[in-house]
Design a protein around this motif. Sequence first.
Motif, mmCIF file in Angstrom:
data_model
loop_
_atom_site.group_PDB
_atom_site.id
_atom_site.type_symbol
_atom_site.label_atom_id
_atom_site.label_comp_id
_atom_site.label_asym_id
_atom_site.label_seq_id
_atom_site.Cartn_x
_atom_site.Cartn_y
_atom_site.Cartn_z
ATOM 1 N N LEU A 44 0.893 -1.339 0.039
ATOM 2 C CA LEU A 44 -0.064 0.136 0.246
ATOM 3 C C LEU A 44 0.816 1.331 0.017
ATOM 4 O O LEU A 44 0.411 2.337 -0.633
ATOM 5 C CB LEU A 44 -0.921 -0.055 1.129
ATOM 6 C CG LEU A 44 -1.980 -0.874 1.202
ATOM 7 C CD1 LEU A 44 -2.710 -1.185 2.464
ATOM 8 C CD2 LEU A 44 -2.895 -0.681 0.015
ATOM 9 N N CYS A 45 1.978 1.243 0.780
ATOM 10 C CA CYS A 45 2.915 2.335 0.762
ATOM 11 C C CYS A 45 3.571 2.745 -0.572
ATOM 12 O O CYS A 45 3.512 3.780 -1.060
ATOM 13 C CB CYS A 45 3.935 2.121 1.962
ATOM 14 S SG CYS A 45 3.330 2.090 3.521
ATOM 15 N N VAL A 46 3.930 1.405 -1.422
ATOM 16 C CA VAL A 46 4.477 1.709 -2.631
ATOM 17 C C VAL A 46 3.387 2.049 -3.508
ATOM 18 O O VAL A 46 3.861 2.854 -4.505
ATOM 19 C CB VAL A 46 4.957 0.095 -3.012
ATOM 20 C CG1 VAL A 46 5.516 0.394 -4.339
ATOM 21 C CG2 VAL A 46 6.463 0.046 -1.906
ATOM 22 N N LEU A 47 2.144 1.494 -3.419
ATOM 23 C CA LEU A 47 1.136 1.913 -4.276
ATOM 24 C C LEU A 47 0.758 3.522 -4.253
ATOM 25 O O LEU A 47 0.479 4.214 -5.170
ATOM 26 C CB LEU A 47 -0.030 1.284 -3.955
ATOM 27 C CG LEU A 47 -1.330 1.510 -4.700
ATOM 28 C CD1 LEU A 47 -1.053 1.191 -6.259
ATOM 29 C CD2 LEU A 47 -2.561 0.663 -4.328
ATOM 30 N N ALA A 48 0.799 4.037 -3.048
ATOM 31 C CA ALA A 48 0.683 5.351 -2.747
ATOM 32 C C ALA A 48 1.667 6.452 -3.693
ATOM 33 O O ALA A 48 1.389 7.395 -4.014
ATOM 34 C CB ALA A 48 0.685 5.617 -1.197
ATOM 35 N N VAL A 49 3.024 5.704 -3.487
ATOM 36 C CA VAL A 49 3.929 6.462 -4.213
ATOM 37 C C VAL A 49 3.589 6.536 -5.838
ATOM 38 O O VAL A 49 3.863 7.630 -6.588
ATOM 39 C CB VAL A 49 5.235 6.109 -3.967
ATOM 40 C CG1 VAL A 49 6.209 6.726 -4.867
ATOM 41 C CG2 VAL A 49 5.727 6.375 -2.547
ATOM 42 N N VAL A 50 3.245 5.261 -6.235
ATOM 43 C CA VAL A 50 2.912 5.213 -7.786
ATOM 44 C C VAL A 50 1.841 5.818 -8.098
ATOM 45 O O VAL A 50 1.985 6.757 -9.079
ATOM 46 C CB VAL A 50 2.740 3.725 -7.907
ATOM 47 C CG1 VAL A 50 2.402 3.605 -9.487
ATOM 48 C CG2 VAL A 50 3.941 2.757 -7.729
ATOM 49 N N VAL A 51 0.659 5.957 -7.364
ATOM 50 C CA VAL A 51 -0.327 6.927 -7.638
ATOM 51 C C VAL A 51 -0.198 8.201 -7.683
ATOM 52 O O VAL A 51 -0.417 9.009 -8.437
ATOM 53 C CB VAL A 51 -1.702 6.466 -6.579
ATOM 54 C CG1 VAL A 51 -2.612 7.478 -6.870
ATOM 55 C CG2 VAL A 51 -2.020 5.106 -6.897
ATOM 56 N N ALA A 52 0.874 8.622 -6.567
ATOM 57 C CA ALA A 52 1.107 10.093 -6.401
ATOM 58 C C ALA A 52 1.876 10.705 -7.634
ATOM 59 O O ALA A 52 1.707 11.821 -8.265
ATOM 60 C CB ALA A 52 1.818 10.363 -5.200
ATOM 61 N N THR A 53 2.911 9.944 -8.172
ATOM 62 C CA THR A 53 3.699 10.230 -9.122
ATOM 63 C C THR A 53 2.971 10.281 -10.547
ATOM 64 O O THR A 53 3.158 11.167 -11.357
ATOM 65 C CB THR A 53 4.990 9.278 -9.338
ATOM 66 O OG1 THR A 53 4.636 8.105 -9.417
ATOM 67 C CG2 THR A 53 5.980 9.479 -8.202
ATOM 68 N N ALA A 54 2.115 9.346 -10.655
ATOM 69 C CA ALA A 54 1.122 9.334 -11.819
ATOM 70 C C ALA A 54 0.011 10.530 -11.870
ATOM 71 O O ALA A 54 0.042 11.247 -12.844
ATOM 72 C CB ALA A 54 0.145 7.971 -11.668
ATOM 73 N N PHE A 55 -0.292 11.115 -10.750
ATOM 74 C CA PHE A 55 -0.925 12.039 -10.471
ATOM 75 C C PHE A 55 -0.122 13.487 -10.958
ATOM 76 O O PHE A 55 -0.568 14.311 -11.436
ATOM 77 C CB PHE A 55 -1.647 12.396 -9.294
ATOM 78 C CG PHE A 55 -3.044 11.920 -9.124
ATOM 79 C CD1 PHE A 55 -4.072 12.356 -9.890
ATOM 80 C CD2 PHE A 55 -3.463 10.697 -8.297
ATOM 81 C CE1 PHE A 55 -5.365 11.655 -9.958
ATOM 82 C CE2 PHE A 55 -4.701 10.265 -8.041
ATOM 83 C CZ PHE A 55 -5.565 10.770 -8.967
ATOM 84 N N VAL A 56 1.107 13.245 -10.551
ATOM 85 C CA VAL A 56 1.975 14.259 -10.977
ATOM 86 C C VAL A 56 2.167 14.547 -12.583
ATOM 87 O O VAL A 56 2.010 15.686 -12.982
ATOM 88 C CB VAL A 56 3.334 14.347 -10.064
ATOM 89 C CG1 VAL A 56 4.219 15.329 -10.857
ATOM 90 C CG2 VAL A 56 3.399 14.485 -8.638
#
Length: 217
Positions: A44-56
Amino acid sequence: MQTLHTVNIVVHIIFGILGLLIGSITLFYQNRSPQHVRYGRWFLCVLAVVVATAFVGVLFFRSSSFLIILTLLSGYVGYSGYRVVRLRERRASWLDALLAVVVLIAGGLYVRSMQLSGGNWSPTVIYPTLLALVLVAGYDLVKHIWLFQRLKKGWLYEHIYKLVSAYSGLASAFGGAVLSDFKPYSQILPSAIGFSLIVYFIWKRARVRSNSAYPVI
């Protein structure tokens, strides 16, 4: 700006690969609670980073339509899958319901904007991904507003569906990026495999529950 874009892409790719690896380990330990919980939290922590960078990438750089819808889906099902295992048989908050509404509106508006602009997008990929988002967020709203008492005991099946969906979303994004010459099949196949895993794990868990409900005497 180009340097920031490159850094964002590199971080997104690295954490995406980590997500696939950790997600695979989490699935492997699905019958061993301590390990499953530990690796699940890391996922979940890694997924949060993936989603955040995708939103950027979506907000500040040029991104594909598939990435935008997949980001909405993966981010939401990951969050909702975490929430349902935390709440179990307790009702979700109105903030959770509001998030589901916001995600549905954002997905619908984006697809509509793509239709009006006539941009380069694949309906065979976008529409099923949007449908998956509508089904999950719509289910959460129906459960919260109307059928909570009937559906609350299915929290474990929800958790399985949502977190495996998040995992298959990462796999679809990876397949679309790495095997771009084979689109849309490189995006559709991971989703099909993910759905098969969902069916298998839910069937397996339902069988365990059924056997425990009727002990041999």
